[in-house]
Design a protein around this motif. Structure first.
Motif, PDB file in Angstrom:
ATOM      1  N   SER A 115       0.878  -1.324  -0.126  1.00  0.00           N
ATOM      2  CA  SER A 115       0.042   0.017   0.024  1.00  0.00           C
ATOM      3  C   SER A 115       0.668   1.291   0.213  1.00  0.00           C
ATOM      4  O   SER A 115       2.036   1.128   0.430  1.00  0.00           O
ATOM      5  N   PHE A 116       0.307   2.321  -0.415  1.00  0.00           N
ATOM      6  CA  PHE A 116       0.740   3.702  -0.297  1.00  0.00           C
ATOM      7  C   PHE A 116       0.292   3.931   1.354  1.00  0.00           C
ATOM      8  O   PHE A 116      -0.698   3.795   1.646  1.00  0.00           O
ATOM      9  N   GLY A 117       1.378   4.223   2.149  1.00  0.00           N
ATOM     10  CA  GLY A 117       1.403   4.360   3.296  1.00  0.00           C
ATOM     11  C   GLY A 117       2.436   3.251   4.177  1.00  0.00           C
ATOM     12  O   GLY A 117       3.353   3.859   4.730  1.00  0.00           O
ATOM     13  N   ALA A 118       2.396   2.016   3.639  1.00  0.00           N
ATOM     14  CA  ALA A 118       3.645   1.104   3.916  1.00  0.00           C
ATOM     15  C   ALA A 118       4.665   1.521   3.165  1.00  0.00           C
ATOM     16  O   ALA A 118       5.696   1.692   3.645  1.00  0.00           O
ATOM     17  N   LEU A 119       4.402   1.858   1.745  1.00  0.00           N
ATOM     18  CA  LEU A 119       5.599   2.229   0.930  1.00  0.00           C
ATOM     19  C   LEU A 119       5.251   3.637   0.742  1.00  0.00           C
ATOM     20  O   LEU A 119       4.324   4.438   0.723  1.00  0.00           O
ATOM     21  N   SER A 120       6.586   4.402   0.337  1.00  0.00           N
ATOM     22  CA  SER A 120       6.530   5.728   0.022  1.00  0.00           C
ATOM     23  C   SER A 120       6.032   6.040  -1.467  1.00  0.00           C
ATOM     24  O   SER A 120       5.814   4.983  -2.110  1.00  0.00           O
ATOM     25  N   ALA A 121       5.670   7.272  -1.900  1.00  0.00           N
ATOM     26  CA  ALA A 121       5.572   7.690  -3.082  1.00  0.00           C
ATOM     27  C   ALA A 121       6.327   7.323  -4.259  1.00  0.00           C
ATOM     28  O   ALA A 121       5.872   6.784  -5.208  1.00  0.00           O
ATOM     29  N   ASN A 122       7.483   7.348  -3.730  1.00  0.00           N
ATOM     30  CA  ASN A 122       8.626   7.332  -4.691  1.00  0.00           C
ATOM     31  C   ASN A 122       8.778   5.800  -5.192  1.00  0.00           C
ATOM     32  O   ASN A 122       8.896   5.376  -6.066  1.00  0.00           O
ATOM     33  N   ALA A 123       8.762   4.956  -4.005  1.00  0.00           N
ATOM     34  CA  ALA A 123       8.607   3.568  -4.381  1.00  0.00           C
ATOM     35  C   ALA A 123       7.572   3.135  -5.178  1.00  0.00           C
ATOM     36  O   ALA A 123       7.827   2.466  -6.044  1.00  0.00           O
ATOM     37  N   LEU A 124       6.358   3.450  -4.756  1.00  0.00           N
ATOM     38  CA  LEU A 124       5.218   3.271  -5.855  1.00  0.00           C
ATOM     39  C   LEU A 124       5.309   3.712  -7.091  1.00  0.00           C
ATOM     40  O   LEU A 124       5.052   3.233  -7.973  1.00  0.00           O
ATOM     41  N   ARG A 125       5.878   4.918  -7.245  1.00  0.00           N
ATOM     42  CA  ARG A 125       6.366   5.375  -8.595  1.00  0.00           C
ATOM     43  C   ARG A 125       7.206   4.360  -9.323  1.00  0.00           C
ATOM     44  O   ARG A 125       6.968   4.167 -10.634  1.00  0.00           O
ATOM     45  N   ALA A 126       8.582   4.051  -8.751  1.00  0.00           N
ATOM     46  CA  ALA A 126       9.300   3.321  -9.389  1.00  0.00           C
ATOM     47  C   ALA A 126       8.761   1.869  -9.739  1.00  0.00           C
ATOM     48  O   ALA A 126       9.090   1.472 -10.923  1.00  0.00           O
ATOM     49  N   LEU A 127       8.007   1.338  -8.896  1.00  0.00           N
ATOM     50  CA  LEU A 127       7.480   0.052  -9.220  1.00  0.00           C
ATOM     51  C   LEU A 127       6.501   0.189 -10.298  1.00  0.00           C
ATOM     52  O   LEU A 127       6.269  -0.660 -11.127  1.00  0.00           O
ATOM     53  N   ASN A 128       5.548   1.112 -10.182  1.00  0.00           N
ATOM     54  CA  ASN A 128       4.380   1.186 -11.250  1.00  0.00           C
ATOM     55  C   ASN A 128       5.444   1.554 -12.597  1.00  0.00           C
ATOM     56  O   ASN A 128       4.986   1.058 -13.754  1.00  0.00           O
ATOM     57  N   LYS A 129       6.272   2.409 -12.605  1.00  0.00           N
ATOM     58  CA  LYS A 129       7.046   2.715 -13.991  1.00  0.00           C
ATOM     59  C   LYS A 129       7.838   1.510 -14.463  1.00  0.00           C
ATOM     60  O   LYS A 129       7.632   1.323 -15.573  1.00  0.00           O
ATOM     61  N   GLY A 130       8.197   0.820 -13.467  1.00  0.00           N
ATOM     62  CA  GLY A 130       8.762  -0.369 -14.010  1.00  0.00           C
ATOM     63  C   GLY A 130       7.858  -1.394 -14.537  1.00  0.00           C
ATOM     64  O   GLY A 130       8.047  -2.263 -15.448  1.00  0.00           O
ATOM     65  N   ALA A 131       6.842  -1.510 -13.882  1.00  0.00           N
ATOM     66  CA  ALA A 131       5.525  -2.365 -14.491  1.00  0.00           C
ATOM     67  C   ALA A 131       5.132  -2.008 -15.827  1.00  0.00           C
ATOM     68  O   ALA A 131       5.069  -2.721 -16.763  1.00  0.00           O
ATOM     69  N   ALA A 132       5.133  -0.568 -16.094  1.00  0.00           N
ATOM     70  CA  ALA A 132       4.830  -0.098 -17.346  1.00  0.00           C
ATOM     71  C   ALA A 132       5.806  -0.588 -18.410  1.00  0.00           C
ATOM     72  O   ALA A 132       5.507  -0.807 -19.575  1.00  0.00           O
ATOM     73  N   MET A 133       7.077  -0.309 -18.047  1.00  0.00           N
ATOM     74  CA  MET A 133       8.256  -0.540 -18.969  1.00  0.00           C
ATOM     75  C   MET A 133       8.432  -2.146 -19.268  1.00  0.00           C
ATOM     76  O   MET A 133       8.641  -2.337 -20.520  1.00  0.00           O
ATOM     77  N   GLY A 134       7.962  -2.932 -18.335  1.00  0.00           N
ATOM     78  CA  GLY A 134       8.256  -4.319 -18.410  1.00  0.00           C
ATOM     79  C   GLY A 134       6.892  -5.097 -19.057  1.00  0.00           C
ATOM     80  O   GLY A 134       7.026  -6.233 -19.244  1.00  0.00           O
ATOM     81  N   GLY A 135       6.011  -4.375 -18.931  1.00  0.00           N
ATOM     82  CA  GLY A 135       4.626  -5.077 -19.226  1.00  0.00           C
ATOM     83  C   GLY A 135       3.911  -5.982 -18.094  1.00  0.00           C
ATOM     84  O   GLY A 135       3.644  -7.295 -18.407  1.00  0.00           O
ATOM     85  N   PHE A 136       4.338  -5.851 -17.051  1.00  0.00           N
ATOM     86  CA  PHE A 136       3.596  -6.651 -15.923  1.00  0.00           C
ATOM     87  C   PHE A 136       2.744  -5.893 -14.974  1.00  0.00           C
ATOM     88  O   PHE A 136       2.528  -4.843 -15.173  1.00  0.00           O
ATOM     89  N   ALA A 137       2.079  -6.629 -14.150  1.00  0.00           N
ATOM     90  CA  ALA A 137       1.049  -6.080 -13.054  1.00  0.00           C
ATOM     91  C   ALA A 137       1.651  -5.644 -11.721  1.00  0.00           C
ATOM     92  O   ALA A 137       2.517  -6.031 -11.520  1.00  0.00           O
TER      93      ALA A 137
END
Ligand SMILES: Cc1cc2nc3c(=O)[nH]c(=O)nc-3n(C[C@H](O)[C@H](O)[C@H](O)COP(=O)(O)O)c2cc1C
Length: 488
Positions: A115-137
């Motif tokens: 969750s946002f709360g457990a993780l920082s905004a930057n961690a979520l950004r990096a995870l989601n950007k990575g998911a977008a680049m790699g085509g995963f969920a």
């Protein structure tokens, strides 16, 4: 100014000590900085592999295995004398049963719920950007749909838990209109209901008052500066039938997207009760995510982390066999999570009954987590699990999103390569004879022999004796059948 090392971004002078010691003498580093390493959930080798893959280093190891391959419980995958050629594109799995109108093609490895709360905004950004680049969920976690999940457009599995954060009425009830509105966003590919998680099954999450910032309060739709508690129990269902009806409603409200639930298995009767409910209601969830007791958390009592809930191997095989035995396996895909960090973990879980896997802590390490295990204190030294902006600044989204993408890609590629070595080019060709375990100092057996595997619809026609009692007790009307039976 440098962007690669989060430790140095937060501790620009003292932080060099870590790298200095690493250079001079790894043993010193281990003593001074990581002396409790043995107690950490991920050992040094596992962490090194995750880091190297994330950094794009595909290092082979010199000298051979360091595992005790004679140990009882040692497991290995069975290679073929005539290995196959690995396919160019890794296989994917289509999520969506007969009642789903917007099936989703899922990768074999995805970002597990955090969750946002457990993780920082930057961690979520990096995870989601990575998911977008790699085509995963990327699973949002139960803390609501935040702008940081959405900023880079990576595919989302939107999870709601007992707090119904982001979709709650003032009284804490589920708000169907808000859910319909938000789940219709194109980026949301699947919707998921969290029943429990392996690290703390049977209790809800707590976000301490200090961490309930203005922003978190807005996203979760809770009062600012007050302790934010997810209750242990759902308000939207109390029986297996109601659970299945609610998941079907989520699918309907989302406009036909795959809908499912996540749980850490408690008892086999619970799972069988859910199967009976599916058969009675006549509609099925599109996926079930099984989390193992070995799973992680941002904060939970140690007793729950260590002593409550079924481990992934047992939980996964219980759900898989129950679905096979009730003739439901073709309609429902199974996701698995619990310390998945390498290609062999993926292949092992696929053999045990999963269709795809999710990783939480390995993905945290890909964005720079050093296992300081301080998530619950808000003092994460590398900006991954904190709401402190100054600390979170250390995490460079550009660099770390690449690491997430590389780690996922290399790990899936390794899984595909292992399958090729086993002579298979698609997970559907895997079977329980392909995973073996030392069962004594002199013998090993395959999973086909060690465990019982049900035949399709076997529970409906002639339940084997070992399942018959649980099958008889399980009821679509209650999750308490075992307790009633024992008390009688
Ligand atoms: C920091 C952190 C936060 C988590 N938050 C959630 C959550 O909001 N919802 C959820 O279903 N699971 C949550 N989990 C559990 C993970 O999604 C996952 O099921 C579990 O950690 C097993 O995966 P792992 O062993 O790869 O970490 C969280 C785990 C971690 C480490």
């Amino acid at each position: 100014m440098q962007r690669k090392h989060s430790v140095l971004r937060n501790y620009p002078v003292v932080g060099h000590l870590r790298y200095l010691l690493e250079d001079i003498r790894p043993e010193l580093q281990q003593y001074f900085i990581e002396r409790n390493w043995d107690g950490r959930p991920y050992d040094r080798d596992t962490r090194s592999i995750i880091y190297e893959r994330a950094k794009g280093i595909h290092g082979e190891q010199a000298f051979g295995t360091e595992r005790d391959v004679e140990a009882i419980d040692y497991e290995y995958l069975v290679h073929s004398t005539v290995p196959a050629t690995a396919p160019d594109d890794p296989p994917r799995v289509l999520i969506g049963g007969p009642d789903c109108t917007k099936p989703y093609s899922m990768s074999l490895l995805n970002v597990s719920a955090m969750s946002f709360g457990a993780l920082s905004a930057n961690a979520l950004r990096a995870l989601n950007k990575g998911a977008a680049m790699g085509g995963f969920a990327h699973d949002t976690g139960e803390g609501g749909l935040s702008p940081y999940h959405e900023e880079f457009g990576g595919d989302l599995v939107w999870e709601i838990g007992t707090g119904y954060f982001s979709v709650r009425t003032k009284d804490g009830d589920f708000d169907p209109e808000e859910f319909a509105d938000k789940s219709s966003r194109d980026q949301v590919k699947c919707v998921s209901l969290k029943l429990s998680q392996g690290a703390k099954p049977g209790i809800g999450g707590v976000l301490p008052a200090a961490k309930v910032t203005k922003e978190i309060a807005k996203i979760r739709e809770v009062p600012k500066g007050q302790k934010c508690v997810s209750p242990p129990t759902h308000r939207v269902f109390s029986t297996p039938t109601e659970l299945i009806e609610f998941v079907a409603r989520m699918r309907e409200l989302s406009g036909g997207k795959p809908a499912g639930f996540k749980l850490c298995v408690g008892s086999r009767t619970d799972v069988l009760a859910i199967c009976k409910a599916i058969l009675e209601v006549g509609t099925a969830p599109d996926f079930i995510i099984v989390d193992g007791a070995e799973g992680g958390t941002g904060a939970a009592p140690l007793e729950f982390e260590d002593h409550v809930g079924m481990p992934l191997t047992q939980g996964l095989m219980t759900v898989h066999n129950a679905l096979v035995g009730t003739g439901l396996r073709d309609r429902i895909k199974i996701g698995a999570s619990g310390k998945i960090s390498a290609g062999n973990d993926i292949v092992k879980r696929l053999i045990q009954g999963a269709d795809y896997t999710n990783a939480a802590r390995a993905m945290m390490m890909a964005v720079g987590c050093i296992q300081a295990q301080m998530c619950h204190t808000d003092k994460c030294p590398v900006g991954v699990a904190t709401q402190n902006h100054r600390r979170a600044r250390a995490l460079d989204v550009g660099d770390k999103s690449q690491r997430v993408q590389r780690f996922q890609e290399a790990t899936v590629a390794e899984a595909v390569q292992i399958m090729a070595a086993m002579g298979v080019t698609h997970p559907s060709q895997l079977d329980p004879t392909m995973l073996r375990r030392n069962v004594s100092s002199t013998a090993n057996q395959s999973y086909a022999e060690v465990y019982e595997w049900l035949a399709p619809r076997q529970l409906l026609s002639e339940p084997p004796q070992s399942w018959a009692d649980d099958w008889a007790i399980a009821s679509a009307d209650t999750f308490h059948s075992r307790r009633q039976e024992t008390h009688r």
